[in-house]
Design a protein around this motif. Structure first.
Motif, PDB file in Angstrom:
ATOM      1  N   ILE A  30      85.561  74.905  85.402  1.00  0.00           N
ATOM      2  CA  ILE A  30      85.884  73.945  84.339  1.00  0.00           C
ATOM      3  C   ILE A  30      87.381  73.653  84.360  1.00  0.00           C
ATOM      4  O   ILE A  30      87.813  72.500  84.234  1.00  0.00           O
ATOM      5  CB  ILE A  30      85.446  74.492  82.972  1.00  0.00           C
ATOM      6  N   THR A  77      84.385  60.427  82.432  1.00  0.00           N
ATOM      7  CA  THR A  77      85.748  60.248  81.918  1.00  0.00           C
ATOM      8  C   THR A  77      86.225  58.814  82.125  1.00  0.00           C
ATOM      9  O   THR A  77      86.925  58.253  81.263  1.00  0.00           O
ATOM     10  CB  THR A  77      86.709  61.226  82.618  1.00  0.00           C
ATOM     11  N   ALA A  87      88.015  71.617  87.419  1.00  0.00           N
ATOM     12  CA  ALA A  87      87.443  70.272  87.373  1.00  0.00           C
ATOM     13  C   ALA A  87      88.415  69.269  86.787  1.00  0.00           C
ATOM     14  O   ALA A  87      88.254  68.059  86.968  1.00  0.00           O
ATOM     15  CB  ALA A  87      86.151  70.287  86.555  1.00  0.00           C
ATOM     16  N   VAL A  88      89.426  69.758  86.063  1.00  0.00           N
ATOM     17  CA  VAL A  88      90.425  68.854  85.500  1.00  0.00           C
ATOM     18  C   VAL A  88      91.285  68.227  86.594  1.00  0.00           C
ATOM     19  O   VAL A  88      91.970  67.231  86.357  1.00  0.00           O
ATOM     20  CB  VAL A  88      91.307  69.622  84.488  1.00  0.00           C
ATOM     21  N   SER A 116      92.089  72.971  77.454  1.00  0.00           N
ATOM     22  CA  SER A 116      91.871  71.665  76.831  1.00  0.00           C
ATOM     23  C   SER A 116      93.087  71.243  76.014  1.00  0.00           C
ATOM     24  O   SER A 116      93.511  70.070  76.066  1.00  0.00           O
ATOM     25  CB  SER A 116      90.623  71.718  75.947  1.00  0.00           C
ATOM     26  N   TYR A 133      80.946  68.091  82.019  1.00  0.00           N
ATOM     27  CA  TYR A 133      80.877  68.772  83.310  1.00  0.00           C
ATOM     28  C   TYR A 133      80.176  70.119  83.172  1.00  0.00           C
ATOM     29  O   TYR A 133      79.310  70.470  83.995  1.00  0.00           O
ATOM     30  CB  TYR A 133      82.283  68.976  83.867  1.00  0.00           C
ATOM     31  N   SER A 182      81.687  63.920  86.561  1.00  0.00           N
ATOM     32  CA  SER A 182      82.310  63.905  85.235  1.00  0.00           C
ATOM     33  C   SER A 182      83.621  63.131  85.244  1.00  0.00           C
ATOM     34  O   SER A 182      83.941  62.417  84.280  1.00  0.00           O
ATOM     35  CB  SER A 182      82.543  65.340  84.740  1.00  0.00           C
ATOM     36  N   SER A 188      81.815  67.987  89.130  1.00  0.00           N
ATOM     37  CA  SER A 188      83.203  67.625  88.834  1.00  0.00           C
ATOM     38  C   SER A 188      83.475  66.167  89.163  1.00  0.00           C
ATOM     39  O   SER A 188      84.097  65.437  88.377  1.00  0.00           O
ATOM     40  CB  SER A 188      84.146  68.536  89.629  1.00  0.00           C
ATOM     41  N   LEU A 245      85.152  67.358  80.460  1.00  0.00           N
ATOM     42  CA  LEU A 245      84.967  68.730  80.919  1.00  0.00           C
ATOM     43  C   LEU A 245      83.768  69.380  80.246  1.00  0.00           C
ATOM     44  O   LEU A 245      83.044  70.173  80.861  1.00  0.00           O
ATOM     45  CB  LEU A 245      86.229  69.546  80.654  1.00  0.00           C
ATOM     46  N   THR A 283      89.227  78.336  77.945  1.00  0.00           N
ATOM     47  CA  THR A 283      88.821  76.931  78.010  1.00  0.00           C
ATOM     48  C   THR A 283      89.501  76.118  76.914  1.00  0.00           C
ATOM     49  O   THR A 283      89.938  74.980  77.145  1.00  0.00           O
ATOM     50  CB  THR A 283      87.289  76.818  77.878  1.00  0.00           C
TER      51      THR A 283
END
Length: 751
Positions: free
Chosen positions: A341, A426, A344-345, A293, A314, A421, A418, A311, A289
């Motif tokens: 996660i 965001t 989800a980006v 990031s 999320y 977020s 997702s 995230l 993770t």
């Protein structure tokens, strides 16, 4: 800050505050692999009319699985042991005694006409001598009732539900709806009872569960003689509490057991995974993770930082939703949660890439207006890709059962969290940040005012991949043949969940660390052995089918560690993913794919829906074929990975076809191949950046997560690579070839 931003900010704060409260106050359930649970050993018993053979035991197992689902126990393990035993393992059960009582009840539901009352000396257990088809049972108050033969059974019931009637005074009760011949039978039964005067016992209808009258209401005076109640519904009333009403509805819906069962053992079992494996997986998740990031921050700078914050939010929202719903987390589930996660980006990347296009093409004067346009233009692709996934999640939940149903819940929660977020949290953070004067003076700091390495290279080279679309189809066909030959030559190595295996239980004089046994058995050539503590000093080993020599080696390995280990049980066990569960999962998956096809056909064109499904099938065959060549097991963990790959493959194709549709509207006379080439150039940066974000997490899980997650991460890595390839070089060429074979029409389709 304008009004819309303030509204989104307040909504985001409210949701985050609620999720923080839930996460702090509601404990999440851990599965058998992480925490252990309660083990029940049930034994089927023969009756004068039915033998407790293996077939009856298998049918009993499926009824028990439905009851466990109704109890709210997620991710249980049910396997047949020997001829007439069933081993049930329940994670996180608060009341094992209640669970055993519910599972052990026969739940034979019948509906009888009441012929009258009997003398209080009547024996409720034997038929009356003058009328062999009659029998006597006491009603709720203890009054003996003479009952006729059963007019209806639980098989005539469509569904039952626990309800609370505060206004009518009925309190907790169970509504019962009949189907088919049951509706006619209920009308006939109540119509005959209605011919007797009010107050006459013969005007009553007795509802009997396991030879006990649970309700015997009188037919309402408004019901006409010989007409009866024709709406096919009734209520079971009584002095029910909420738990009793829910339990009764559960038993009615689950159906009667084919043969009686008896609980012969009940004990506590330890986790199937050791502390070392769990710790290693946690470190892998944290490192993966963090790397994801850092990658997003490196590519998108300031907005990348805000996406990383999104995230984290999320993860909080998803965790709180799982805790609130009482979902059970297993290690593959946790790994899938961490992978989500990374996935989800994707929504953030879609927005940021569209914002880059708007700014670098000089269509927008500022990073703020470019960002706003990015959210607006990316919404269609985000919505279509997530709706297709939600369709699959919903159908898996409603049509499947067991772990496949649990995956549908996790998948649906992940998709909704997702979208929230990305489109709320965001967006609020990014719009506030790019509005700051210091940021406006330094637009490159935002990450939006740059082209990006992938986009710059593609723009410079301008690849025309679809000029020879047939070539890519040949490559895809060759890959399918190679993968299919692996399935044909090597075969599929089905795991113990699908095939069954052998369970050996040892009684030891002292407690033994299961981690040591796992390590020793892996070194001895049994890496897939599942080891659990059982009770205070017991130990169970569950493996694939073993020869006598292999069983001797397993037992010898255990005795080397503990000294004395007596075999308490050595039995063959059936698959935990039984035939009915597998059939239900396949039906759910097939219906989900069909629903996705029709949705895509409606949103785009049927050629695009067909192309997306073809690409999806391509990915599934290749993934299974690679695992066949590698000799890797196809088990429950692989099934979770396969479902994840399916969702990823559809999302990639949807994003590409969404851009094709948009460009086709702007250039209605252009060739579809030229439009597709342009769409590939514009969407490939999103595909590469999203894939890289997920790859960091998967690589960390594969390298650091230990043997328990290696196959899971490997399957997803293969699916990630194949899915990225197929969305561009399989789905797009298939759509172009199908388009050439159909009558001329604008490729934009309906919206």
């Amino acid at each position: 800050m304008n009004r819309s931003v303030r509204v989104r900010a307040l909504l985001a704060l409210a949701v985050i505050a609620l999720c923080l409260y839930i996460a702090a106050t509601v404990p999440v359930r851990l599965g058998l692999d992480l925490r252990g649970g309660t083990q029940l050993v049930l034994e089927t018993r023969s009756t004068p009319t039915t033998d407790a053979d293996s077939e009856a035991t298998d049918r009993t197992l499926e009824v028990l699985r439905g009851r466990i689902d109704g109890l709210g126990v997620a991710e249980p393990t049910l396997v047949r042991s020997g001829e007439n035993r069933i081993i049930v393992e329940l994670p996180g059960v608060q009341d094992p005694k209640r669970a055993a009582d519910v599972l052990g009840r026969t739940a034979q539901l019948t509906f009888h006409p009441v012929l009258g009352t009997a003398d209080s000396s009547g024996d409720a257990s034997r038929p009356l001598p003058k009328r062999p088809r009659e029998h006597v049972l006491p009603d709720e108050s203890g009054t003996p009732l003479r009952l006729g033969a059963a007019a209806l059974t639980g098989e005539d019931v469509k569904e039952a539900a626990a309800r609370f009637d505060q206004q009518g005074g009925a309190g907790w009760h169970v509504t019962v709806g009949f189907e088919g011949d049951g509706r006619t039978g209920w009308a006939r039964l109540t119509g005959e009872a209605a011919c007797h005067p009010a107050g006459d016992p013969a005007r009553r209808v007795a509802i009997v569960l396991d030879d006990k009258v649970i309700s015997s209401p009188q037919v309402d005076p408004s019901v006409a003689c010989r007409t009866g109640i024709r709406d096919g519904a009734t209520q079971i009333t009584g002095s029910f509490g909420p738990e009793e009403a829910r339990e009764l509805s559960l038993l009615v819906n689950g159906g009667a057991l084919p043969v009686p069962v008896e609980t012969v053992e009940q004990r506590t079992v330890g986790p199937t995974l050791g502390a070392q494996a769990i710790t290693a997986s946690a470190w892998a998740a944290a490192i993966g993770t963090a790397l994801t990031s850092l990658f997003i921050i490196g590519v998108y700078r300031l907005v990348g930082v805000l996406a990383a914050v999104g995230l984290v939010c999320y993860g909080l929202v998803s965790y709180a939703a799982l805790a609130a719903l009482g979902a059970t987390l297993t290690l593959p589930g946790l790994a899938g949660f961490v992978l989500a996660i990374g996935m989800a980006v994707d929504a953030n990347v879609l927005v940021f890439e569209r914002a880059r296009e708007e700014y670098t093409a000089r269509r927008r004067p500022s990073t703020r207006s470019a960002l706003t346009a990015g959210f607006r233009n990316a919404f269609s692709a985000i919505a279509d890709s997530n709706i297709t996934t939600l369709i699959a999640a919903a159908l898996l939940f409603f049509l499947a059962s067991g772990p496949v149903r649990g995956f549908g819940v996790t998948l649906g929660i992940g998709v909704l969290a997702s979208m929230f977020s990305a489109l709320v949290i965001t967006r609020v953070l990014a719009e506030v940040a790019v509005s700051r004067p210091r940021v406006r003076r330094r637009p490159r700091l935002t990450g939006i005012a740059t082209t990006g390495a992938v986009r710059a290279r593609l723009t410079r080279r301008n690849p025309r991949l679809m000029r020879r679309s047939r070539r890519w189809l040949v490559v895809s066909a060759a890959a399918l043949v190679l993968a299919g030959s692996g399935i044909a030559v090597r075969g599929i190595d089905l795991g113990v969940e699908f095939t069954g295996g052998r369970l050996i239980e040892y009684g030891t004089t002292s407690s033994l660390d299961p981690d040591r046994v796992r390590t020793a058995l892996a070194d001895a050539g049994f890496p897939r052995a599942v080891v659990q503590s059982s009770g205070d000093t017991g130990l169970t080993v569950r493996t694939d089918p073993l020869t006598n020599a292999e069983e001797t080696e397993v037992t010898g390995t255990v005795r080397e560690l503990v000294g004395r280990a007596d075999k308490v049980r050595d039995e063959l066990i059936g698959p935990s993913l039984g035939e009915e569960l597998r059939r239900g999962a396949l039906i759910a998956l097939a219906v989900a794919l069909g629903a996705q096809f029709f949705y895509l056909a409606a949103r785009f064109r049927w050629v695009f829906g067909t192309a997306a499904v073809v690409a999806l099938a391509h990915d599934v065959v290749i993934l299974v074929g690679v695992f066949a060549w590698l000799g890797r097991p196809v088990d429950g963990v692989f099934l979770a990975a396969l479902l994840t790959v399916i969702g990823y493959s559809v999302n990639d194709s949807v994003v590409l076809f969404d851009r094709v549709r948009e460009l086709a509207r702007k250039s209605p006379g252009a060739l579809l191949s030229d439009i597709t080439d342009q769409a590939i150039v514009q969407t490939l940066p999103r595909t590469v950046n999203t894939g890289m974000g997920a790859a960091f997490i998967l690589t960390a899980l594969a390298v650091l997560g230990g043997s328990s997650l290696t196959d899971f991460a490997l399957a997803l890595l293969i699916g990630l690579v194949v899915g990225t390839y197929s969305s561009v070089l399989t789905a797009a060429p298939v759509a172009i070839r199908l388009h050439h074979r159909t009558p001329p029409r604008q490729p934009s389709g309906s919206t």
